[in-house]
Write an enzyme that holds these catalytic residues in place. Structure first.
Site, PDB file in Angstrom:
ATOM      1  N   LYS A  10      31.842  62.099  41.285  1.00  5.67           N
ATOM      2  CA  LYS A  10      32.954  62.311  42.209  1.00  5.67           C
ATOM      3  C   LYS A  10      34.166  62.981  41.542  1.00  5.67           C
ATOM      4  O   LYS A  10      34.215  63.104  40.308  1.00  5.67           O
ATOM      5  CB  LYS A  10      33.354  60.941  42.798  1.00  5.67           C
ATOM      6  CG  LYS A  10      32.364  60.378  43.846  1.00  5.67           C
ATOM      7  CD  LYS A  10      32.819  58.973  44.278  1.00  5.67           C
ATOM      8  CE  LYS A  10      32.271  58.541  45.615  1.00  5.67           C
ATOM      9  NZ  LYS A  10      32.755  57.183  45.997  1.00  5.67           N
ATOM     10  N   TYR A  50      30.429  60.190  54.927  1.00  8.26           N
ATOM     11  CA  TYR A  50      30.825  58.787  55.102  1.00  8.26           C
ATOM     12  C   TYR A  50      30.844  58.378  56.575  1.00  8.26           C
ATOM     13  O   TYR A  50      31.518  57.407  56.933  1.00  8.26           O
ATOM     14  CB  TYR A  50      32.187  58.538  54.446  1.00  8.26           C
ATOM     15  CG  TYR A  50      32.093  58.397  52.934  1.00  8.26           C
ATOM     16  CD1 TYR A  50      31.240  57.462  52.345  1.00  8.26           C
ATOM     17  CD2 TYR A  50      32.862  59.193  52.088  1.00  8.26           C
ATOM     18  CE1 TYR A  50      31.142  57.332  50.969  1.00  8.26           C
ATOM     19  CE2 TYR A  50      32.768  59.064  50.708  1.00  8.26           C
ATOM     20  CZ  TYR A  50      31.909  58.130  50.159  1.00  8.26           C
ATOM     21  OH  TYR A  50      31.817  57.994  48.793  1.00  8.26           O
ATOM     22  N   ASN A 113      36.010  55.545  42.139  1.00  6.58           N
ATOM     23  CA  ASN A 113      34.884  54.859  41.497  1.00  6.58           C
ATOM     24  C   ASN A 113      33.807  55.773  40.929  1.00  6.58           C
ATOM     25  O   ASN A 113      32.670  55.352  40.741  1.00  6.58           O
ATOM     26  CB  ASN A 113      34.291  53.818  42.445  1.00  6.58           C
ATOM     27  CG  ASN A 113      33.778  54.434  43.729  1.00  6.58           C
ATOM     28  OD1 ASN A 113      33.901  55.628  43.944  1.00  6.58           O
ATOM     29  ND2 ASN A 113      33.189  53.620  44.576  1.00  6.58           N
ATOM     30  N   HIS A 116      28.748  58.257  43.447  1.00  2.56           N
ATOM     31  CA  HIS A 116      28.142  57.812  44.706  1.00  2.56           C
ATOM     32  C   HIS A 116      26.636  57.795  44.533  1.00  2.56           C
ATOM     33  O   HIS A 116      26.076  58.664  43.861  1.00  2.56           O
ATOM     34  CB  HIS A 116      28.473  58.787  45.848  1.00  2.56           C
ATOM     35  CG  HIS A 116      27.591  58.582  47.044  1.00  2.56           C
ATOM     36  ND1 HIS A 116      27.837  57.595  47.970  1.00  2.56           N
ATOM     37  CD2 HIS A 116      26.432  59.188  47.422  1.00  2.56           C
ATOM     38  CE1 HIS A 116      26.869  57.625  48.889  1.00  2.56           C
ATOM     39  NE2 HIS A 116      26.000  58.579  48.572  1.00  2.56           N
ATOM     40  N   GLU A 127      21.770  62.164  53.558  1.00  2.00           N
ATOM     41  CA  GLU A 127      22.752  62.731  52.616  1.00  2.00           C
ATOM     42  C   GLU A 127      22.192  63.968  51.910  1.00  2.00           C
ATOM     43  O   GLU A 127      22.904  64.963  51.737  1.00  2.00           O
ATOM     44  CB  GLU A 127      23.167  61.667  51.598  1.00  2.00           C
ATOM     45  CG  GLU A 127      23.977  60.542  52.242  1.00  2.00           C
ATOM     46  CD  GLU A 127      24.174  59.341  51.320  1.00  2.00           C
ATOM     47  OE1 GLU A 127      23.765  59.406  50.140  1.00  2.00           O
ATOM     48  OE2 GLU A 127      24.729  58.332  51.792  1.00  2.00           O
TER      49      GLU A 127
HETATM   50  P1  IDP Z   1      29.256  52.101  47.510  1.00  2.00           P
HETATM   51  O1  IDP Z   1      29.800  53.430  47.031  1.00  2.00           O
HETATM   52  O2  IDP Z   1      29.226  51.106  46.377  1.00  2.00           O
HETATM   53  O3  IDP Z   1      27.953  52.218  48.251  1.00  2.00           O
HETATM   54  P2  IDP Z   1      30.463  51.620  50.133  1.00  2.00           P
HETATM   55  O4  IDP Z   1      30.757  50.252  50.631  1.00  2.00           O
HETATM   56  O5  IDP Z   1      29.301  52.355  50.726  1.00  2.00           O
HETATM   57  O6  IDP Z   1      30.339  51.531  48.538  1.00  2.00           O
HETATM   58  O7  IDP Z   1      31.767  52.476  50.348  1.00  2.00           O
HETATM   59  C1  IDP Z   1      31.722  53.887  50.244  1.00  2.00           C
HETATM   60  C2  IDP Z   1      32.892  54.371  49.421  1.00  2.00           C
HETATM   61  O8  IDP Z   1      34.092  54.112  50.130  1.00  2.00           O
HETATM   62  C3  IDP Z   1      33.035  53.670  48.073  1.00  2.00           C
HETATM   63  O9  IDP Z   1      32.256  54.260  47.044  1.00  2.00           O
HETATM   64  C4  IDP Z   1      34.504  53.847  47.814  1.00  2.00           C
HETATM   65  O10 IDP Z   1      34.785  55.138  47.288  1.00  2.00           O
HETATM   66  C5  IDP Z   1      35.108  53.733  49.211  1.00  2.00           C
HETATM   67  N1  IDP Z   1      35.528  52.368  49.545  1.00  2.00           N
HETATM   68  C6  IDP Z   1      34.745  51.333  49.902  1.00  2.00           C
HETATM   69  N2  IDP Z   1      35.459  50.222  50.137  1.00  2.00           N
HETATM   70  C7  IDP Z   1      36.738  50.575  49.951  1.00  2.00           C
HETATM   71  C8  IDP Z   1      37.975  49.856  50.045  1.00  2.00           C
HETATM   72  O11 IDP Z   1      38.040  48.670  50.370  1.00  2.00           O
HETATM   73  N3  IDP Z   1      39.114  50.576  49.723  1.00  2.00           N
HETATM   74  C9  IDP Z   1      39.087  51.884  49.354  1.00  2.00           C
HETATM   75  N4  IDP Z   1      37.953  52.598  49.275  1.00  2.00           N
HETATM   76  C10 IDP Z   1      36.789  51.951  49.562  1.00  2.00           C
HETATM   77 MG    MG Z   2      27.564  53.267  50.041  1.00  2.00          MG
END
Ligand code: IDP
Ligand code: MG
Length: 153
Positions: A10, A50, A113, A116, A127
């Site tokens: 990312k 997303y 983070n 992805h 995707e």
């Molecule tokens: P993942 O990437 O571990 O699968 P997901 O729950 O699918 O996590 O969420 C997708 C993306 O959305 C995350 O990678 C992160 O970048 C963002 N995200 C998820 N939860 C939050 C939050 O509570 N605050 C801000 N960004 C979030």
């Molecule tokens: Mg996810």
């Protein structure tokens, strides 16, 4: 064909010049690269990526984040690659992810983070189709596949 997954290195990882160190985790594991694209993800594409999170409080923020700067988008292939990749990545944010995982080792943020990874075969198919045409998925064998994926039964 073995399972495939979409992995994105990312914008924060690209800006922090961590592409090589992060991608090496997947290579070290023995996952096969079948497609790669270094690109600026548009806001419209980020919204599609997303889509499953549409309406959640973090949706607009994560769309902005994914489209904020270039990213490296790849497809990896191996039996069980979806679960293996997500284990390599660790919990969603670096402040909670275990040491030894990508997110655990390279980040402390609760918003950015680094990576992805698709979370199911269905989301992987969706995707991969957003970023790649079928003919961009390169078919070949790793020369050491029998050693990488060997079974003794
Ligand atoms: P993942 O990437 O571990 O699968 P997901 O729950 O699918 O996590 O969420 C997708 C993306 O959305 C995350 O990678 C992160 O970048 C963002 N995200 C998820 N939860 C939050 C939050 O509570 N605050 C801000 N960004 C979030
Ligand atoms: Mg996810």
């Amino acid at each position: 064909m073995a399972e495939q997954t979409l992995v994105i290195i990312k914008p924060d990882a690209v800006q922090r010049q961590l592409i090589g160190r992060i991608f090496s985790r997947f290579e070290d594991k023995g996952l096969k690269l079948v497609a790669a694209k270094f690109m600026q993800i548009s806001e419209a594409l980020a919204r599609k990526h997303y889509a499953v999170h549409t309406g959640k409080p973090f949706f607009e923020g994560v769309v902005r984040y994914l489209s904020s700067s270039p990213a490296l988008v790849v497809v990896l292939e191996a039996d069980g690659v979806i679960e293996m990749s997500r284990k390599l990545m660790g919990k969603t944010f670096g402040n909670e992810a275990e040491p030894g995982t990508i997110r655990g080792d390279f980040g402390a943020s609760r918003g950015f983070n680094l990576v992805h990874g698709s979370d199911s075969p269905e989301s992987a198919a969706y995707e991969i189709g957003l970023y790649f045409c079928p003919d961009e998925l390169v078919q070949y064998d790793l020369g050491n596949k029998d050693w990488l994926y060997g079974q003794n039964d």
